[in-house]
Write a protein that holds these residues in place. Sequence first.
Motif, PDB file in Angstrom:
ATOM      1  N   LYS A   1      22.500 -12.092 -32.720  1.00  0.00           N
ATOM      2  CA  LYS A   1      22.564 -11.716 -34.140  1.00  0.00           C
ATOM      3  C   LYS A   1      22.019 -12.855 -35.002  1.00  0.00           C
TER       4      LYS A   1
ATOM      5  N   SER B   1      18.256 -13.423 -34.103  1.00  0.00           N
ATOM      6  CA  SER B   1      17.601 -12.101 -34.070  1.00  0.00           C
ATOM      7  C   SER B   1      16.839 -11.892 -32.756  1.00  0.00           C
ATOM      8  N   SER B   2      16.236 -12.917 -32.187  1.00  0.00           N
ATOM      9  CA  SER B   2      15.717 -12.713 -30.817  1.00  0.00           C
ATOM     10  C   SER B   2      15.486 -14.058 -30.150  1.00  0.00           C
TER      11      SER B   2
ATOM     12  N   GLU C   1      25.475   2.000 -25.367  1.00  0.00           N
ATOM     13  CA  GLU C   1      24.082   1.504 -25.320  1.00  0.00           C
ATOM     14  C   GLU C   1      23.678   0.983 -23.947  1.00  0.00           C
TER      15      GLU C   1
ATOM     16  N   GLN D   1      17.034  -6.435 -25.122  1.00  0.00           N
ATOM     17  CA  GLN D   1      17.697  -6.778 -26.390  1.00  0.00           C
ATOM     18  C   GLN D   1      17.507  -8.253 -26.756  1.00  0.00           C
TER      19      GLN D   1
ATOM     20  N   ARG E   1      17.431  -5.883 -30.413  1.00  0.00           N
ATOM     21  CA  ARG E   1      18.272  -4.675 -30.443  1.00  0.00           C
ATOM     22  C   ARG E   1      18.190  -4.027 -29.061  1.00  0.00           C
TER      23      ARG E   1
ATOM     24  N   LYS F   1      19.500   3.253 -28.760  1.00  0.00           N
ATOM     25  CA  LYS F   1      20.508   3.137 -29.817  1.00  0.00           C
ATOM     26  C   LYS F   1      20.313   4.304 -30.762  1.00  0.00           C
TER      27      LYS F   1
END
Length: 314
Positions: free
Chosen positions: A124, A127-128, A202, A229, A234, A238
């Motif tokens: 989070k 983000s990646s 998921e 992810q 993500r 989803k």
Amino acid sequence: QTTPTTPTTPTRPQRPPLTPTISSPARKKGVKDFEFGRLLGEGSYSTVVAARDRVTQREYAIKILDKKHIIKEKKVKYVNIEKNTLNKMTHPGIVRLYYTFQDKDSLYFVLDHAKNGELLNFIKKLSSFDLRCTQFYAAQILSAIEYMHNQGVIHRDLKPENLLLDEKMHIKVTDFGTAKILEQNSDGKEDDRANSFVGTAEYVSPELLKEKAACKSSDFWALGCIVYQLIAGRPPFKGPNEYITFQKIVGLEYTFPEGFPAVARDLVEKLLVIDPSKRLGAGGQAGVDRLKNHKFFDDIKWDTLWQQPAPKLL
Ligand SMILES: O=C(O)[C@@H]1CCC(=O)N(CCc2ccc(Cl)cc2)[C@H]1c1ccccc1Cl
């Protein structure tokens, strides 16, 4: 012929028989042995609190389960599974269970305290992950999966929330309450199908949705979702609700974002395969070796993986 007399031992003061000096087994631990600290997390059936052993000053995470709640929710089985699976496993990538004890109201599991919390928080925050970090963490997760499978344990609910990071930023897999211990059936073959539990939407595998039966390959499906992810930020499947998410999974409806590295895409495409027997990693140790030899892991040195410093998360 005289009646033989039993030979008399020379009369000398008898030394008391030596009592074998066994090291006294450590006394069963209890609540009083620990100083409880801050709340680390709340689950639906458990509370995890930081704690310190009053004598050794060692820090732990103590998972506390309320007996009444467990019984009311019919989760006693899961409590025993968590205890029996964790007791079987000693691996640097798996949260260790040191002691268990209970009192009138609660059960206590004294576990490793993974100081850097859930991998999910880092996904989070950043983000990646870059490719190198993704390769390192995917390798540590795979190393832990390989070990637990060799112990006849399927995790069945691998996801970034259940992947903790210790103070060295190394992976610690946790939450084995929904794991499955594969029984050795009569001919010593592993009964390779677990049943009646569905993981987190998921990350759940198609076979679990369709046949209600997970197998070791289900953990490799989850690994595919996690690698996707870490790079995309993500999960691949989803939907706005669980039903749509499940539809996407069984229909293999997912796409790669622009810029997704080709070598990672190739790995994910070989893990997110509907037929569990055709998934990369399936087929016992030979399957796992094939997975570890995938070019995505070319820069990984497997034999020193747990001694290496974790790459800086940028
Ligand atoms: O398996 C064990 O090691 C013991 C055996 C003796 C015992 O009474 N327990 C607790 C059993 C139990 C499980 C669930 C609830 Cl809700 C209440 C009691 C078990 C236990 C004690 C502490 C922590 C976990 C467990 Cl399963």
